[in-house]
Design an enzyme around this catalytic site. Structure first.
Site, mmCIF file in Angstrom:
data_model
loop_
_atom_site.group_PDB
_atom_site.id
_atom_site.type_symbol
_atom_site.label_atom_id
_atom_site.label_comp_id
_atom_site.label_asym_id
_atom_site.label_seq_id
_atom_site.Cartn_x
_atom_site.Cartn_y
_atom_site.Cartn_z
ATOM 1 N N SER A 252 33.509 39.781 40.475
ATOM 2 C CA SER A 252 34.377 40.792 40.397
ATOM 3 C C SER A 252 35.010 41.045 41.658
ATOM 4 O O SER A 252 34.675 40.578 42.775
ATOM 5 C CB SER A 252 33.543 41.797 39.890
ATOM 6 O OG SER A 252 32.689 42.337 40.939
ATOM 7 N N LYS A 253 35.687 42.191 41.831
ATOM 8 C CA LYS A 253 36.342 42.728 42.946
ATOM 9 C C LYS A 253 35.294 42.932 44.146
ATOM 10 O O LYS A 253 35.774 42.675 45.393
ATOM 11 C CB LYS A 253 37.241 44.135 42.897
ATOM 12 C CG LYS A 253 38.471 43.648 42.359
ATOM 13 C CD LYS A 253 39.351 43.559 43.501
ATOM 14 C CE LYS A 253 40.735 43.100 43.188
ATOM 15 N NZ LYS A 253 41.347 42.213 44.255
ATOM 16 N N ARG A 254 34.115 43.219 43.941
ATOM 17 C CA ARG A 254 32.956 43.714 44.650
ATOM 18 C C ARG A 254 32.820 42.282 45.610
ATOM 19 O O ARG A 254 32.767 42.380 46.839
ATOM 20 C CB ARG A 254 32.108 43.702 43.892
ATOM 21 C CG ARG A 254 30.573 44.482 44.360
ATOM 22 C CD ARG A 254 29.502 44.934 43.509
ATOM 23 N NE ARG A 254 29.848 44.287 42.107
ATOM 24 C CZ ARG A 254 29.569 43.080 41.682
ATOM 25 N NH1 ARG A 254 28.923 42.160 42.419
ATOM 26 N NH2 ARG A 254 29.505 42.715 40.430
ATOM 27 N N GLY A 256 34.977 39.919 46.289
ATOM 28 C CA GLY A 256 36.339 39.759 47.068
ATOM 29 C C GLY A 256 37.413 39.424 46.132
ATOM 30 O O GLY A 256 37.208 39.974 45.010
ATOM 31 N N ASP A 262 46.464 37.330 44.486
ATOM 32 C CA ASP A 262 45.749 37.458 45.574
ATOM 33 C C ASP A 262 45.768 36.302 46.321
ATOM 34 O O ASP A 262 46.085 36.300 47.615
ATOM 35 C CB ASP A 262 44.225 37.969 45.464
ATOM 36 C CG ASP A 262 44.294 39.358 45.087
ATOM 37 O OD1 ASP A 262 45.112 40.375 44.998
ATOM 38 O OD2 ASP A 262 43.286 39.679 44.498
#
Ligand code: GLU
Length: 490
Positions: A252-254, A256, A262
């Site tokens: 997840s975004k956590r 990276g 992106d």
């Protein structure tokens, strides 16, 4: 049998790498077997769907080189490829299921549902949900529906268990007392649910194999029971391992960046993204890490996909990016670096194109230093800005200042350079080395200050290549200017 596979993304956000990996394996499976790869859009969540997300999916997957044979933008024999436009087909199947008594209306209220859940929790048990209205007489059920009482439509799960051979995970068996009487249509109507529509669509579109994320494993028995209820042949299923962050939790975004956008924006080469995604749960031969899409297509076997979660390693991703980038032909490299150079405000794309040969050469000169295309902006900066805007790297400056005679060496070199004719970099380099010998100047004693004066960078291309790229006049200006800049200070 012609292999037909598909992906069915929902257009509700950015293009997640998990979707890209699922797409890649489906695509590779189809391409390796003369099959077809379909794109179908699960746009049933009208609250969360966005046009922007749909565009990003279409553009992103195409960019990644995963072309589809049928899909919303290119049509095909099973149009439409948007679920929101297939409602009539779902209604027809639903009617059939009602007629066969395979589904029922559940009139329970949200409060009753909540109470049931609370009771389960209090007893610390998790029984599969079976609606009280499961055994209502059909006439009674129809009468209450006609009278306007709201209901959900649920699947009547039979006793027993469902077993299937997962192409990746092997034998899977799920007892039915773990499977809820699942909802096909929510209370109050509206668009039918995923588990229902996905089966209708996969059947209608002749899908033969379904490769999707492991998070869908819980849905598969529900879908298999529906296939059985419809008397239809089921596709083969293969559940791909989860993508995990370094903390072994779902990526997840956590942990990276997680979206394709992106990585593109950061300048990862396309081939590196393809290659890296292929390594998330699969390996070519256990040794070769750098391989092409074509090699994937030729070698991909679902049975070789790992069951264990694939731990996403950003360092390895960067490493792969560098491997690809450094293999590129300078002209291709220049094309890929151009947007980053323009974005960094070094020059407009048009201005760069006017000096294209020069730019190709400049990119080639810094190629060894780059890991991502975006790095080109930093490494090429000294060639676009004036001497006064050069950023002097502290390490480069320190190294240059170590040499006590730097200013006199630079002045002597400037005079020498000015007196030389225009000549190719290699010849100038050879002549300079000879001249240094005659002068009794150690190479490092000139070259470190010289590099610092010309680019401010701690490393980079050959010095005479730099002089060529800058042009002799500009190079002379920078060398002479050093006498009054930070290089002159101690
Ligand atoms: N929309 C679902 C997903 O992207 C599709 C799952 C499936 O392939 O059945 O996760």
């Amino acid at each position: 049998m012609t292999v037909r596979v598909r992906i069915a993304p929902s257009p509700t956000g950015s293009v997640h790498l998990g979707l890209c990996r699922t797409a890649l394996f489906n695509w590779a499976f189809a391409r390796g077997r003369g099959g077809q790869f379909l794109l179908r859009i699960e746009d049933t969540d009208t609250e969360r769907n966005t046009q922007e997300s749909l565009d990003a999916i279409l553009e992103g997957l195409a960019w990644l080189g995963l072309d589809w044979d049928e899909g919303p933008d290119r049509g095909g024999p099973h149009e439409p490829y948007f679920q929101s436009q297939r409602r009539a087909s779902y209604d027809a199947v639903l009617e059939q299921l009602f007629e066969q008594g395979l589904v029922y209306r559940d009139f329970s209220t949200p409060e009753q549902q909540e109470a049931w859940r609370a009771e389960q929790e209090a007893r610390k048990q998790r029984l599969a949900y079976r609606g009280d209205d499961r055994d209502l007489a059909p006439e009674e059920s129809a009468r209450r529906a006609d009278a306007g009482e709201p209901f959900a439509v649920r699947f009547r799960i039979p006793d027993g268990s469902t077993a299937f051979t997962d192409l990746i995970r092997g034998e899977v068996s799920i007892p039915h007392d773990e499977v809820d009487d699942w909802v096909l249509v929510r209370r109050g109507g509206g668009m039918p649910t995923y588990n229902f529509t996905v089966v209708c669509d996969d059947l209608a579109m002749g899908i033969t194999h379904v490769f999707r994320g492991e998070e869908h494993l819980v849905n598969t028995p529900k879908q298999l029971l529906l296939y059985a209820a419809l008397g239809a042949e089921t596709p083969a299923f293969g559940h791909l391992p989860l993508l995990l962050g370094k903390d072994r939790r779902k990526l997840s975004k956590r942990s990276g960046d997680t979206s394709l956008g992106d990585y593109r924006a950061n300048g990862y080469p396309r081939e590196a993204i393809q290659n890296f995604l292929a390594l998330q749960g699969w390996a070519l031969d256990g040794e070769t890490e750098v391989f092409s899409l074509q090699q994937l297509v030729e070698a991909f076997e679902p049975g070789a996909v790992s069951k264990a979660g694939a731990v996403f390693d950003p360092d390895k991703f960067r490493w792969l990016a560098g491997e690809y980038l450094r293999q590129e032909e300078p002209a291709a490299l220049a094309e890929h670096c151009l947007p980053f150079v323009a974005d960094a405000g070094l020059a407009t794309e048009e201005a760069v194109r006017e000096r294209w040969d020069w730019f190709v050469r400049a990119c080639g000169a810094v190629q060894e230093r780059l890991t991502l295309y975006a790095d080109a902006a930093d490494w090429l900066r000294p060639y676009f800005v004036g001497a006064s805007e050069l950023e002097l790297d502290p390490k480069a400056l320190k190294g240059a200042r170590k040499h006590a005679d730097r200013l006199s060496h630079l002045a002597a070199f400037a005079a020498w350079l000015e007196a030389r004719p225009e000549e190719p970099a290699a010849e100038r380099a050879a002549a300079a080395k000879e001249w240094l010998g005659e002068q009794g100047i150690k190479i490092g004693a000139l070259f470190q200050p010289l590099r610092c004066a010309l680019t401010g960078q701690p490393g980079g291309p050959d010095l005479f290549e730099i002089i060529d790229l800058l042009g002799r006049e500009e190079a002379l200006g920078r060398i002479r200017g050093a006498a009054s800049g930070p290089l002159a200070e101690d």
